[in-house]
Design an enzyme around this catalytic site. Structure first.
Site, PDB file in Angstrom:
ATOM      1  N   MET A  46       0.803  -1.210   0.000  1.00  0.00           N
ATOM      2  CA  MET A  46       0.000   0.000   0.000  1.00  0.00           C
ATOM      3  C   MET A  46       0.839   1.263   0.000  1.00  0.00           C
ATOM      4  SD  MET A  46      -3.133  -0.935   2.589  1.00  0.00           S
ATOM      5  CE  MET A  46      -2.096  -1.389   3.963  1.00  0.00           C
ATOM      6  N   ALA A  47       2.098   1.198   0.366  1.00  0.00           N
ATOM      7  CA  ALA A  47       2.892   2.410   0.503  1.00  0.00           C
ATOM      8  C   ALA A  47       4.366   2.083   0.428  1.00  0.00           C
ATOM      9  CB  ALA A  47       2.574   3.095   1.834  1.00  0.00           C
ATOM     10  N   VAL A  49       8.119   3.698   2.116  1.00  0.00           N
ATOM     11  CA  VAL A  49       8.621   4.528   3.208  1.00  0.00           C
ATOM     12  C   VAL A  49       9.989   5.070   2.818  1.00  0.00           C
ATOM     13  CG1 VAL A  49       9.205   4.624   5.656  1.00  0.00           C
ATOM     14  CG2 VAL A  49       7.353   3.149   4.880  1.00  0.00           C
ATOM     15  N   ASP A 158      -4.245  -4.322  11.290  1.00  0.00           N
ATOM     16  CA  ASP A 158      -3.199  -4.990  10.501  1.00  0.00           C
ATOM     17  C   ASP A 158      -1.986  -5.281  11.379  1.00  0.00           C
ATOM     18  OD1 ASP A 158      -1.991  -6.139   8.331  1.00  0.00           O
ATOM     19  OD2 ASP A 158      -1.320  -4.251   7.443  1.00  0.00           O
TER      20      ASP A 158
END
Length: 717
Positions: A46-47, A49, A158
């Site tokens: 989802m992402a 970093v 999660d």
């Protein structure tokens, strides 16, 4: 090393990240006029970093950037902002702090606390299975963070080892939980089931209710924490499968096994704690992480005290098997009665209840129509009568059924005797009914019992012996998909479908799953690859990336892998961590100025550092002693092994011979000759001086070699 992960994907960490991020569009960008984005340190589903600098406060932060597919949706962005604000209000020593949230030209991001260290996944790979005391010490701060979130009305959704960060010891070694609210932001307003929608979260840690209907409360976080505790204790996940759906199916249908089954010696009360936290019936789990934290403290104290068994604590923690109320009892209590009834352990078997994973036609009825006139039909299918629980059927231990009692017909107020005619049809109908019952019974016997046989046990046999055993039982063998096994040797039967002892139709088929043996992978040849290439090669080989260790190397260019640890060719279990030894290039050598010092010492010292030393000249010098360095090139700076340094060595002062024809020479002529040779002159009268003014002696004598400027004494007579 920095470890900050968003998902189970292997992150880009350490010095080698520079290669991967050199072409990353976000690297070097200033988000929201404040956050200067640096190297990418993790990537997930989802992402991604990034390490970033908060230019306003001059501090290092972690910036999580949502993937463009998520950030493009205005509704998602608004929902994400709301969840980020909720997470930012959560202040706890074991929660990764959220500093800021923003959007910059379609890039939705979070600015968070930067945590140098590793993830709990790294610890599992390195240490699990671990002793209960260590496992409880690691899970306690995680549950403490979840408890603080639950008190604030925030659910994580999660929880997994990748979202648990552990600081480096020099930074404090604290355990911190990341990504509060992100899963909710992605999954809001969506029905997440296995039959429709998208499951948000890592399937290995999903609670059964999340799989079935997508609804989550604090008890879903409790379930995930219990699964993590099992993994710390055993080194393996409780449910494995060939696909995510297969794993999710097991979460719904199969209890998490006791850790002691995999690691003998674990105390029963630790098993009970795991069983309570991972109960498939969420009403049996602790109401929230605060309750679980209290239970963990009790178990941890028992472990510290060295208690092998505490029946009272075990009984207090163990989940209690339940079933729905008996139908008559429900009818007596009313249509909304769903209170569970405690069953003895002997009365409970494996769950056989239906859920969205079962056959499609199981979706063709609804529980809320039970007892109120039949079952609701779907897509034109005829209604099916509800099955009565009978002998051998295990009652479902969750999803209570609402029952409405069917009212009995009212009895007439007045009964009058009625004279009836005798009929011959009665005996005939009775005989016909009896025949129908017998035929129905025979049919039921045939279709329910007689045409079935029992699957023989062939697990552990070779394929040939298993096929022969099945053939003797009148069954046909079919090849299934082979699977790895830590216990069953390669080529032997690992499992069958149906399982041994199950009923199967005569002349039916039994699928044999053969063992591939232990799942092992060889460490690939990684030398000469970049760090990113090496990580990808490990992922393709089902091995895990551990950490990068940088070393100076004179022959391997900077950024390339020198070797791996373990070495290439070593056979390892899946996901075993492999460390990379990465080159920092040639080691720089700081040059020391040896001018005025002993030349031999200078040569030895620089040779020992790998520098090449060359004496290029020797010169006389009145101030630098013979054998010392008169000049050096370069005299300062940084060199590398094999570079050259030139030295000029002093011969000392230049020596001149004293003139040897001075005896009997007049004083003025002798003095002029000595001064012309480069000496200083001293004139003294000898013992027999009579005033003649001639040289009778010289000190030192003629021909003596002296440094230029030395004094020569003339002795007169």
């Amino acid at each position: 090393m920095q470890s900050y992960r968003d998902a189970p994907a292997r992150g880009d960490r350490g010095a080698g990240v520079a290669d991967a991020t050199r072409h990353d569009a976000l690297t070097g960008r200033l988000l929201d006029g404040r956050y200067l984005v640096g190297a990418r340190i993790a990537r997930g589903g989802m992402a991604s970093v990034y390490e970033a600098t908060d230019t306003r406060l001059d501090r290092l932060v972690a910036v999580k950037v949502m993937h463009s597919g998520l950030g493009d949706d205005d509704e998602f962005a608004a929902r994400f902002v709301r969840e980020a604000r909720s997470a930012a209000r959560l202040s706890h020593p074991h929660v990764v702090g959220v500093f800021d949230q923003g959007e910059d030209d379609g890039v939705v991001f979070l600015a968070m606390e930067y945590v140098p260290g590793q993830t709990l996944r790294d610890v599992v790979r390195a240490e699990a299975p671990m002793r209960p005391a260590r496992a409880l010490a690691l899970i306690e701060p995680v549950v403490s963070a979840l408890a603080a979130a639950h008190r604030a009305g925030l659910i994580h959704r999660d929880v997994k080892p990748e979202n648990v960060l552990i600081e480096d010891p020099e930074a404090g070694g604290r355990v911190k939980v990341a990504d509060f609210g992100l899963a909710k932001a992605v999954s809001a307003d969506t029905q997440h089931t296995v039959t429709g929608g998208v499951l948000i979260g890592t399937v290995s840690y999903l609670a059964p209710e999340l799989v079935v209907d997508g609804r989550a409360d604090a008890r879903a976080d409790v379930y995930a924490a219990g699964v993590m505790l099992y993994e710390l204790l055993t080194g393996a996940k409780p449910h494995e499968g060939e696909s995510p759906i297969a794993v999710a199916y097991k979460h719904v249908h199969t209890d998490v096994p006791a850790p002691s089954a995999a690691v003998p010696g674990i105390a029963p009360y630790v098993d009970a704690l795991v069983a309570r936290a991972t109960s498939r019936d969420r009403t049996q789990r602790p109401a929230d992480a605060g309750v679980l934290l209290h239970q963990i403290h009790r178990v941890a104290q028992a472990v510290r005290d060295g208690v092998d068994d505490d029946p009272e604590l075990t009984a207090d923690l163990a989940p209690r098997p339940v079933r729905d109320l008996d139908l008559e009892e429900r009818a007596d209590r009313g249509p909304d009665a769903t209170v569970p009834v405690i069953l003895p352990s002997s009365a409970v078997g494996n769950d056989t209840a239906s859920d969205p994973f079962d056959a499609v036609d199981l979706a063709n009825y609804r529980n809320d129509s039970f007892g109120s006139g039949g079952f609701e039909t779907v897509a034109g299918r005829p209604p099916q009568p509800p099955a009565e629980p009978g002998p051998g059927i295990v009652l479902r231990d969750h999803d209570p059924v609402t029952v409405s009692p069917t009212p009995l017909p009212k009895r007439p107020a007045t009964l009058r005797p009625v004279r009836q005619r005798r009929s011959r049809k009665g005996p005939i109908l009775f005989v016909l009914a009896l025949l129908l019952v017998i035929a129905g019974g025979a049919g039921a016997y045939w279709f329910g019992v007689a045409r079935y046989t029992t699957t023989p046990g062939v697990i552990g046999l070779s394929q040939a012996k298993a096929e022969a055993t099945l053939a003797e039982a009148g069954l046909e063998a079919r090849d299934g998909t082979p699977a790895y096994s830590e216990t069953v040797p390669a080529g032997e039967v690992l499992a069958t479908d149906p399982e041994p002892g199950s009923r199967v139709v005569d002349a039916g088929t039994v699928t044999l799953v053969l063992s591939l043996g232990k799942e092992r992978y060889d460490v690939p040849q990684l030398k000469g690859m970049t760090e990113d290439q090496a990580q990808d090669a490990l992922a393709e080989t089902s091995l895990g990336f551990g950490k990068s260790v940088e070393r100076w190397n004179e022959s391997v260019p900077e950024g390339e892998v020198i070797r791996s640890d373990p070495e290439s060719g070593t056979t390892l279990k899946p996901d075993a961590a492999v460390d990379l030894i990465v080159s920092k290039g040639p080691q720089p050598i700081k040059v020391k100025d040896w001018t005025g010092m002993d030349a031999d010492e200078a040569v030895d010292a620089m040779n020992a550092k790998g520098l090449e030393v060359e004496v290029v000249d020797e010169e006389y010098d009145d101030s630098v002693p013979e054998g010392h360095v008169l000049a050096q090139s370069p005299a300062s700076g940084t060199l590398h092994r094999g570079d050259r340094v030139d030295l000029t060595v002093s011969l000392g002062p230049q020596l001149i011979a004293v003139p040897d024809n001075l005896i009997a020479m007049g004083v003025e002529n002798a003095k002029a000759a000595v001064e012309a040779a480069g000496f200083e002159v001293s004139v003294v009268n000898g013992p027999a001086y009579i005033g003649l003014g001639y040289v009778i002696d010289v000190d030192p004598g003629g021909g003596t070699m002296l440094p230029k400027g030395s004094t020569v004494t003339l002795i007169l007579v």
